[in-house]
Design an enzyme around this catalytic site. Structure first.
Site, PDB file in Angstrom:
ATOM      1  N   LYS A  25     -82.520  -2.706 -76.388  1.00 46.57           N
ATOM      2  CA  LYS A  25     -82.459  -2.367 -74.970  1.00 46.57           C
ATOM      3  C   LYS A  25     -83.754  -2.857 -74.322  1.00 46.57           C
ATOM      4  O   LYS A  25     -84.818  -2.783 -74.941  1.00 46.57           O
ATOM      5  CB  LYS A  25     -82.342  -0.851 -74.772  1.00 46.57           C
ATOM      6  CG  LYS A  25     -81.046  -0.258 -75.281  1.00 46.57           C
ATOM      7  CD  LYS A  25     -81.022   1.231 -75.016  1.00 46.57           C
ATOM      8  CE  LYS A  25     -79.762   1.869 -75.572  1.00 46.57           C
ATOM      9  NZ  LYS A  25     -79.757   3.334 -75.382  1.00 46.57           N
ATOM     10  N   HIS A  32     -87.249   0.358 -70.744  1.00 40.80           N
ATOM     11  CA  HIS A  32     -86.938   1.128 -69.549  1.00 40.80           C
ATOM     12  C   HIS A  32     -88.212   1.734 -68.964  1.00 40.80           C
ATOM     13  O   HIS A  32     -89.132   2.093 -69.693  1.00 40.80           O
ATOM     14  CB  HIS A  32     -85.947   2.239 -69.899  1.00 40.80           C
ATOM     15  CG  HIS A  32     -85.317   2.872 -68.702  1.00 40.80           C
ATOM     16  ND1 HIS A  32     -85.931   3.867 -67.976  1.00 40.80           N
ATOM     17  CD2 HIS A  32     -84.134   2.635 -68.077  1.00 40.80           C
ATOM     18  CE1 HIS A  32     -85.143   4.218 -66.969  1.00 40.80           C
ATOM     19  NE2 HIS A  32     -84.054   3.499 -67.010  1.00 40.80           N
ATOM     20  N   HIS A  80     -89.964   4.870 -70.320  1.00 38.53           N
ATOM     21  CA  HIS A  80     -90.885   4.877 -71.471  1.00 38.53           C
ATOM     22  C   HIS A  80     -92.334   4.647 -71.052  1.00 38.53           C
ATOM     23  O   HIS A  80     -93.235   4.691 -71.888  1.00 38.53           O
ATOM     24  CB  HIS A  80     -90.474   3.796 -72.470  1.00 38.53           C
ATOM     25  CG  HIS A  80     -89.238   4.145 -73.254  1.00 38.53           C
ATOM     26  ND1 HIS A  80     -89.238   5.063 -74.273  1.00 38.53           N
ATOM     27  CD2 HIS A  80     -87.965   3.703 -73.148  1.00 38.53           C
ATOM     28  CE1 HIS A  80     -88.020   5.177 -74.759  1.00 38.53           C
ATOM     29  NE2 HIS A  80     -87.224   4.362 -74.096  1.00 38.53           N
TER      30      HIS A  80
END
Length: 579
Positions: free
Chosen positions: A139, A142, A145
């Site tokens: 992923k 984001h 984080h």
């Protein structure tokens, strides 16, 4: 340094109250600076002496305060002693204040200032493992984080500055049913060609699509279970695809970490502990701690009365491990590998129950070192958007911060010519992100505000960077001023004294930060220092002053710059020299 004055005051108290000097050192605090009016230097709260048994708890506190203050006599170091409301105030000799505080900055000991204070000597040093950031493989990074990454980096920097051996660990989410879904989804919707062109974006699109499909398609759900089962059984085709996803992701993450000025000593993932997780299950079974439910899951009873009112699941009915199981295995492995003295996990507050269960399981398994494991939790960031809409990825946030800062620099009349404006804008933009995040308690949610965050004035990272750059410029413009000696008597103006008094508090701020691992203490100390420096810079001219006066003022500004720079580096902020 502050230690010199605390020790002299402690000597006086020791002589009157017949207690060891060390009893009084922690009770003496540097006073908060009053910018526009003179203030005392140290305070002693009489109530703290009552609580520690040094003074009797009975009787009127104010009478005790006035009586003790009257018995303490001033001398050439401590010039004035007075009773306040429940506190005793101490004012020290102004020439000695400047001399003792500024001496280290002429001896190349700038980096030690505050860190060699006797206030910090009771802190335990050893090996600290800090686990932070910990994004999920396959992923894109984001924005959610960001907090874990910068908070963990701050904790690692602080622990290292205080003399600990720090192991910075990125515990990647690279195992579990999400990879069953991704594996099944890639088999149906994925393209190796698109994976080569834009790896994480393509994986993200596949993951989103398969999650939509799985809600309506039981076949895909079964395929996901089968793929994860193949991973757990190490079937080559499944493992090969998983390894490809992992390698791609780590490479992309490292680019983002480089921009943030963050590094890790260890990249480890849940996958590494799959065998250890099975060993944990076996140990729990041997100890009679694992119970199989009617559904076939393996659970551990954590209820105080042993009545199964509080259980946590460690094994699915199909025999596969869970995130918690692997976390138990990871903790045991780290203890064996690093022999750590403490381990700190940095995640958002939604995982508080998870870590409470983790530490309880470790304790009931007989691992007494579990009491030295700690979870630092934090709240959520609200309203983080770019001009184009909701932010999903951290790269968008960093790009936006750089672009906005670059625009602000181009519009400012005070901006100096810099070699690489984009690089400076990036560093200052990231500083602004970090300082806005760190100003309040970590557990609090906060609202993200681009305009407020990037203001050049006020309590912002931009103002902090501007102050540092201004001090660097002052040093460069006055390179001809002799810096090896100075006359401390020439720093008697209130603006000079205010900076010196504030520097007295640095070691207290460090120990406060070490105790609760909250960056707000250091951020607010540095912002206050910046405001005091701004006033001093306006009033204390160097150019055109007599040589001795210029030397003294340069030494003062040199100390302020060094402490500001050292503090910024602990926060994870890279100081810029021009902006």
């Amino acid at each position: 340094m502050a230690c010199f004055f605390r020790r002299r005051i402690a000597e006086k108290l020791s002589g009157i109250l017949h207690q060891a000097e060390d009893v009084f050192i922690p009770a003496l605090t540097a006073a908060h600076v009053m910018k526009k009016q003179p203030s005392v230097d140290f305070k002693l709260a009489v109530g703290s002496l009552r609580l520690s048994g040094v003074l009797p708890c009975g009787g009127d506190v104010q009478l005790q305060t006035e009586s003790l203050a009257a018995q303490l006599k001033p001398d050439s170091v401590v010039e004035e002693i007075s009773a306040g409301h429940g506190v005793i105030n101490f004012k020290v000799n102004r020439r000695l204040l400047a001399q003792k505080l500024l001496e280290p900055f002429g001896k190349g000991e700038d980096h030690k200032f505050g860190l060699n204070s006797e206030l910090l000597s009771p802190l335990k040093r050893g090996t600290t493992v800090v686990e932070y950031s910990s994004p999920n493989i396959a992923k894109k990074f984001h924005a959610g984080h960001l907090r874990s990454t910068i908070i963990g980096n701050f904790i690692g920097n602080l622990k290292q500055a205080l003399g600990n051996t720090v192991i910075r660990m990125n515990y990647l989410g690279d195992w579990g049913m999400q990879f069953g879904l991704l594996g099944a989804g890639f088999g149906q919707f994925g393209s190796m060609e698109q994976l080569k062109q834009n790896p994480l974006q393509h994986l993200f699109e596949v993951y989103v699509r398969v999650n939509k499909e799985v809600e309506q398609n039981e076949g895909i759900k079964q395929n996901a279970r089968d793929f994860f089962r193949q991973l757990e059984l190490h079937e080559p085709q499944a493992v090969s695809l998983w390894q490809l996803f992992r390698d791609i992701t780590v490479k992309e993450y490292q680019c983002v970490y480089k921009r943030l000025g963050v590094h890790f000593d260890v990249y480890c993932g849940e996958s590494f502990h799959q065998h250890g997780a099975q060993e944990v299950v076996q140990q729990l079974q041997r100890k009679g701690l694992l119970t199989t439910t009617e559904k076939g899951t393996g659970v551990v009873d954590l209820s105080p009365c042993g009545d199964m009112s509080s259980v946590c699941t460690l094994l699915r009915s199909d025999g596969t491990s869970l995130y918690l199981t692997r976390d138990v295995a990871a903790a045991i492995d780290r203890r064996e590998k690093y022999g750590f003295d403490e381990m700190i996990y940095v995640t958002d507050k939604s995982q508080e129950n998870h870590f409470d269960q983790l530490f309880q399981i470790l304790r009931i398994m007989g691992h007494c070192w579990a009491k030295r494991c700690r979870h630092v939790s934090f709240g959520l960031v609200q309203g983080m958007k770019t001009r184009t809409g909701d932010v999903v990825f951290l790269e968008d946030v960093l790009d936006e911060a750089r672009a906005r800062m670059l625009h602000n620099m181009s519009q400012s009349n005070t901006t100096k010519a810099v070699d690489d404006p984009a690089d400076t804008a990036e560093k200052v933009g990231i500083s602004a992100l970090i300082v806005q995040d760190f100003k309040g308690p970590l557990l609090s949610d906060y609202r993200f505000d681009w305009d407020r965050m990037l203001q050049a004035q006020g309590d912002t990272g931009v103002f902090m960077q501007y102050t540092h750059a201004r001090l660097c410029s002052l040093m460069q413009r006055n390179e001809d001023v002799k810096m090896s000696t100075f006359n401390p008597s020439l720093l008697s103006e209130q603006t000079s004294v205010a900076v010196l008094q504030h520097l007295l508090r640095y070691d207290e701020v460090l120990i406060q930060s070490a105790q609760d691992l909250q960056p707000k203490h250091l951020v607010n100390f540095l912002l206050k220092l910046c405001h005091l420096v701004a006033s001093a810079h306006k009033e204390l001219k160097v150019k055109g002053s007599e040589e001795e006066v210029a030397q003294a003022r340069i030494r003062l500004f040199m100390a302020a710059r060094a402490v500001l720079s050292n503090g910024m580096k602990i926060l994870g902020v890279t100081p810029v020299q021009k902006m």
